[in-house]
Enzyme design. Structure first.
Site, PDB file in Angstrom:
ATOM      1  N   THR A 216       0.810  -1.208   0.000  1.00  0.00           N
ATOM      2  CA  THR A 216       0.000   0.000   0.000  1.00  0.00           C
ATOM      3  C   THR A 216       0.848   1.265   0.000  1.00  0.00           C
ATOM      4  O   THR A 216       0.303   2.365  -0.019  1.00  0.00           O
ATOM      5  CB  THR A 216      -0.929   0.045   1.225  1.00  0.00           C
ATOM      6  N   LYS A 218       3.797   1.826   2.223  1.00  0.00           N
ATOM      7  CA  LYS A 218       4.395   2.213   3.506  1.00  0.00           C
ATOM      8  C   LYS A 218       5.857   2.600   3.342  1.00  0.00           C
ATOM      9  O   LYS A 218       6.289   3.659   3.799  1.00  0.00           O
ATOM     10  CB  LYS A 218       4.257   1.073   4.525  1.00  0.00           C
ATOM     11  N   GLU A 436     -21.819  -4.303   6.257  1.00  0.00           N
ATOM     12  CA  GLU A 436     -21.146  -3.182   6.929  1.00  0.00           C
ATOM     13  C   GLU A 436     -22.132  -2.073   7.288  1.00  0.00           C
ATOM     14  O   GLU A 436     -22.056  -1.486   8.361  1.00  0.00           O
ATOM     15  CB  GLU A 436     -20.017  -2.621   6.058  1.00  0.00           C
ATOM     16  N   HIS A 439     -23.893  -2.924  10.497  1.00  0.00           N
ATOM     17  CA  HIS A 439     -23.153  -2.497  11.692  1.00  0.00           C
ATOM     18  C   HIS A 439     -23.356  -1.000  11.925  1.00  0.00           C
ATOM     19  O   HIS A 439     -23.682  -0.564  13.025  1.00  0.00           O
ATOM     20  CB  HIS A 439     -21.644  -2.717  11.516  1.00  0.00           C
TER      21      HIS A 439
HETATM   22  P1  ADP Z   1       4.595  -1.536   1.330  1.00  0.00           P
HETATM   23  O1  ADP Z   1       5.874  -1.069   1.951  1.00  0.00           O
HETATM   24  O2  ADP Z   1       3.389  -0.933   1.954  1.00  0.00           O
HETATM   25  O3  ADP Z   1       4.483  -3.013   1.236  1.00  0.00           O
HETATM   26  P2  ADP Z   1       5.728  -0.275  -0.942  1.00  0.00           P
HETATM   27  O4  ADP Z   1       5.920   1.089  -0.422  1.00  0.00           O
HETATM   28  O5  ADP Z   1       6.931  -1.141  -0.963  1.00  0.00           O
HETATM   29  O6  ADP Z   1       4.567  -1.007  -0.161  1.00  0.00           O
HETATM   30  O7  ADP Z   1       5.083  -0.184  -2.369  1.00  0.00           O
HETATM   31  C1  ADP Z   1       5.573  -0.890  -3.467  1.00  0.00           C
HETATM   32  C2  ADP Z   1       5.432  -0.096  -4.719  1.00  0.00           C
HETATM   33  O8  ADP Z   1       4.062   0.068  -5.040  1.00  0.00           O
HETATM   34  C3  ADP Z   1       5.977   1.301  -4.603  1.00  0.00           C
HETATM   35  O9  ADP Z   1       7.331   1.334  -4.911  1.00  0.00           O
HETATM   36  C4  ADP Z   1       5.149   2.057  -5.608  1.00  0.00           C
HETATM   37  O10 ADP Z   1       5.666   1.922  -6.899  1.00  0.00           O
HETATM   38  C5  ADP Z   1       3.823   1.361  -5.562  1.00  0.00           C
HETATM   39  N1  ADP Z   1       2.880   2.045  -4.686  1.00  0.00           N
HETATM   40  C6  ADP Z   1       2.331   1.532  -3.563  1.00  0.00           C
HETATM   41  N2  ADP Z   1       1.486   2.406  -2.996  1.00  0.00           N
HETATM   42  C7  ADP Z   1       1.488   3.509  -3.764  1.00  0.00           C
HETATM   43  C8  ADP Z   1       0.809   4.767  -3.685  1.00  0.00           C
HETATM   44  N3  ADP Z   1      -0.024   5.041  -2.684  1.00  0.00           N
HETATM   45  N4  ADP Z   1       1.058   5.663  -4.652  1.00  0.00           N
HETATM   46  C9  ADP Z   1       1.917   5.380  -5.631  1.00  0.00           C
HETATM   47  N5  ADP Z   1       2.574   4.242  -5.761  1.00  0.00           N
HETATM   48  C10 ADP Z   1       2.375   3.280  -4.859  1.00  0.00           C
HETATM   49 ZN    ZN Z   2     -19.226  -7.738  10.548  1.00  0.00          ZN
END
Ligand code: ADP
Ligand code: ZN
Ligand code: MG
Length: 663
Positions: A216, A218, A436, A439
């Site tokens: 996502t 992070k 949902e 809830h």
């Molecule tokens: P996590 O650490 O949450 O597992 P990553 O930061 O390693 O995820 O994300 C992997 C890749 O996915 C990033 O390098 C980017 O290319 C893409 N990515 C993930 N989330 C986003 C976002 N919110 N916006 C743009 N690109 C994203």
């Molecule tokens: Zn539920």
């Protein structure tokens, strides 16, 4: 696009520990030994084969100058008085010692020796040689770990680099995570100008924990914070610590902090912190993972020790916050949680936009349609989809990407990775929407409940389908019986909505049911809220360090009654939820359809829909406070999701058997 994480400019690649030099070392040693033996053979006088009779003849003639018996090779070596040459005869051991005695009798200098040949020596020496080589190897690894640039070089490949002067990532590169970015801007500002905060005497949290499912963004966000603040970025993945030799993880933590303090302001980022931060309380074999524990302790000690006014900020990421050791989450450590959720429809479109910036797109590309086709996909998936689409365009000999390339790429990425279970069918989505909203409505339509702030059908983690968030308005330490009953009915509201709308039920409520049951049971067995048992303690809480199950204090018969009474409570609450939703059937349908369409509803949006049906006054009556300013991570209750927070704490002074207070 998908950046290659392994190579970044500006960071010198460390020399790899190469096997070649080791082989060279072994060869060199072998060569030395060969030389030694050859030289000895060359410098010693010429040895000539002789015979037994020859020797005895010479002995009789008193012509022998010296005689040696070598028990190792069973050879007798002798020299004659008339010459330098050495003679050699093969004997057996009896014959050999006989000859030595014979020589002694005749006052001829004689010796019994035990020589060994080259092969024997080699076989004897080989284990030692291996040991030496092994230790040399270990030593080199360890010194490398400690001395290399930055003092923090790793062994595994995922530790290949961990210091970046500047990440070059900015908030612009992270789409969809607006709330998370907002929480992080404060940290950026602090890093820009720590003095401003120090002057006032404000202390910023030492650490923030980024929580959310994999992919996502992070890691990306952490880098973006460093990039925005334009400060150095130290990063290390939690698992890398655990891979190390005992003691190295702790040493590494120490090194990072030392280095960081010199480079402040800067960011220390620990990715996948659950690898070291796993709760020490439960699980694990006796003795546990010493390395992990040591590393964790060192980390805690360093976090307590460092002076946050200097501008060192700790960030960590995890997708399993529930397993983290409580000590890590205490004030002064990772006391701020930043939720990095899977993106909703708008978010997915925004992410697709970010990643399609550097790709040539055809006119027919419709990112919104793409976003609609990928519910449940996270940033990493979407980045991948764009890239796969571009690859497909190249394969088809085109200069630009067409919509069909991207639609095809969804198949490749989502199905290819067998993440199919993250994509719900339209029918499932509809059921989850009603669940949902069930809830949410059972909460919103009853008095004295916490306001709902967010409802979503975007899966939060693998396996969960959606969730509804309520934020308590005040800290609650006590709950009344009525409040618990309301709480239980909210938990059962999800299933109730399914019944009301579809007339059939699904497995999606398992977690709700489990929690509702536990609450109802505690009402009777621990909180003295039943008429039958009055204030009798049927069960007592056990040590949470054990398996956490309450122990029964009563006979099996009484237990049966407890079970029955629990069932009664559940049933009543269930009926209450169903009745409430039946009475508001239109509202349920309308709200669910809205959720189905938008995937996420804010508390305000829900309130607006309710107002449509119930009028302005209804809302005012049931909720006086505005929940808006209470969106901090703490205290959020997650309904309908899975795991997360324990049922509300009710009356928990854990005084041991001491004297009772009278009241
Ligand atoms: P996590 O650490 O949450 O597992 P990553 O930061 O390693 O995820 O994300 C992997 C890749 O996915 C990033 O390098 C980017 O290319 C893409 N990515 C993930 N989330 C986003 C976002 N919110 N916006 C743009 N690109 C994203
Ligand atoms: Zn539920
Ligand atoms: Mg990551």
């Amino acid at each position: 696009m998908n950046q290659d994480n392994n190579k970044r400019p500006g960071v010198p690649e460390p020399p790899r520990p190469d096997g070649r030099s080791l082989i060279m070392l072994v060869l060199f040693l072998l060569a030395m030994m060969f030389m030694y033996f050859n030289i000895r053979n060359m410098t010693s006088p010429r040895t000539v084969e002789s015979t037994y009779t020859d020797l005895t003849k010479n002995l009789e003639k008193d012509n022998v100058k010296a005689l040696d018996f070598d028990t190792g090779s069973n050879e007798v070596l002798f020299q004659l008085k008339s010459g330098e040459a050495r003679y050699r005869i093969k004997v057996n051991s009896e014959l050999g010692s006989g000859l030595v005695q014979e020589a002694a009798k005749r006052q001829i200098p004689s010796n019994v020796t035990t020589s060994t040949d080259f092969l024997t020596i080699l076989l004897n020496i080989l284990p030692v040689l291996f040991m030496v080589v092994f230790f040399v190897f270990m030593f080199r690894m360890i010194t490398r770990t400690m001395n290399s640039k930055g003092g923090i070089m790793g062994l595994g490949k995922n530790t290949a680099k961990l210091y970046e002067k500047s990440t070059g990532v900015s908030f612009k590169d992270v789409a969809a995570q607006e709330e998370a970015k907002e929480s992080l801007t404060e940290i950026v500002d602090f890093l820009h100008n720590p003095q401003k905060y120090a002057d006032i005497g404000a202390r910023l949290p030492k650490g923030a924990l980024l929580v959310g499912p994999p992919g996502t963004g992070k890691t990306l966000l952490a880098k973006a914070v460093a990039g925005e603040a334009n400060v150095p970025f130290f990063s290390q993945s939690g698992s890398a610590f655990v891979e190390m030799f005992v003691g190295m993880g702790a040493a590494r933590v120490r090194d990072i902090f030392k280095e960081a303090e010199q480079k402040a302001p800067c960011i220390i980022f620990i990715d996948e912190i659950d690898a070291i931060g796993k709760s020490r309380e439960n699980g694990g074999l006796p003795g546990g993972n010493d390395e992990r524990e040591q590393t964790l302790n060192q980390l805690l000690a360093e976090m307590d020790g460092f002076d946050s006014t200097k501008g060192v900020v700790m960030l960590a990421a995890t997708n399993r916050p529930e397993v983290l050791d409580k000590a890590l989450l205490r004030p002064g450590r990772f006391d701020r949680r930043i939720i990095v959720d899977a993106p909703d429809l708008r978010g997915r479109e925004a992410i697709l936009r970010v990643h399609s910036k550097d790709v040539k797109m055809g006119d027919d590309v419709n990112l919104k349609e793409l976003a609609q086709a990928t519910p449940g996909a996270v940033g990493a998936d979407l980045a991948n989809i764009i890239n796969e689409g571009a690859l497909r365009a190249v394969k088809n000999g085109r200069q630009y990407v067409k919509q069909e390339d991207l639609m095809e790429a969804i198949e490749v990425v989502i199905a290819g990775q067998q993440k199919k279970d993250r994509i719900m069918s339209p029918k499932e989505k509809r059921i989850v929407s009603f669940h949902e909203i069930g809830h949410a409505l059972v909460a919103a339509l009853q008095k004295n409940t916490d306001p709902v702030v967010k409802i979503t059908i975007i899966p939060r983690t693998m396996g969960s389908l959606g969730y509804t968030l309520q934020v308590p308005m005040d800290d609650k330490y006590l709950m009344s019986k009525e409040e618990i009953l309301t709480e239980i009915s909210i938990l059962l509201g999800g299933r109730a909505a399914e019944e009301v709308e579809f007339g059939s039920i699904t497995t999606g409520a398992a977690n709700d049911i489990e929690r509702a049951t536990a609450m109802a049971r505690k009402m009777i067995s621990m909180y003295g809220m039943s008429d039958t048992f009055d204030m009798m303690a049927l069960e007592s809480a056990t040590n949470a360090y054990l398996d956490g199950r309450p122990v029964s204090n009563v006979s099996p018969e009484t237990q049966t009654k407890l079970d029955l009474e629990t069932k009664e409570i559940i049933k009543k609450c269930h009926e209450r939820a169903v009745a409430l939703l039946r009475a508001n059937r239109d509202l349920l349908t309308k709200a669910s359809e809205k959720l189905l369409e938008k995937e996420t509803l804010s508390g305000q949006e829900l309130v607006d829909i309710i107002k449509e049906f119930k009028g302005e006054d209804f809302i005012k009556e049931s909720h006086e406070n505005d929940p808006k300013d209470k969106q901090s991570g703490e205290g959020i209750r997650n309904l309908g999701g899975e795991d997360q927070l324990a049922p509300p704490v009710v009356d928990e002074p854990k005084a041991p058997q001491g004297p009772e207070e009278e009241s």
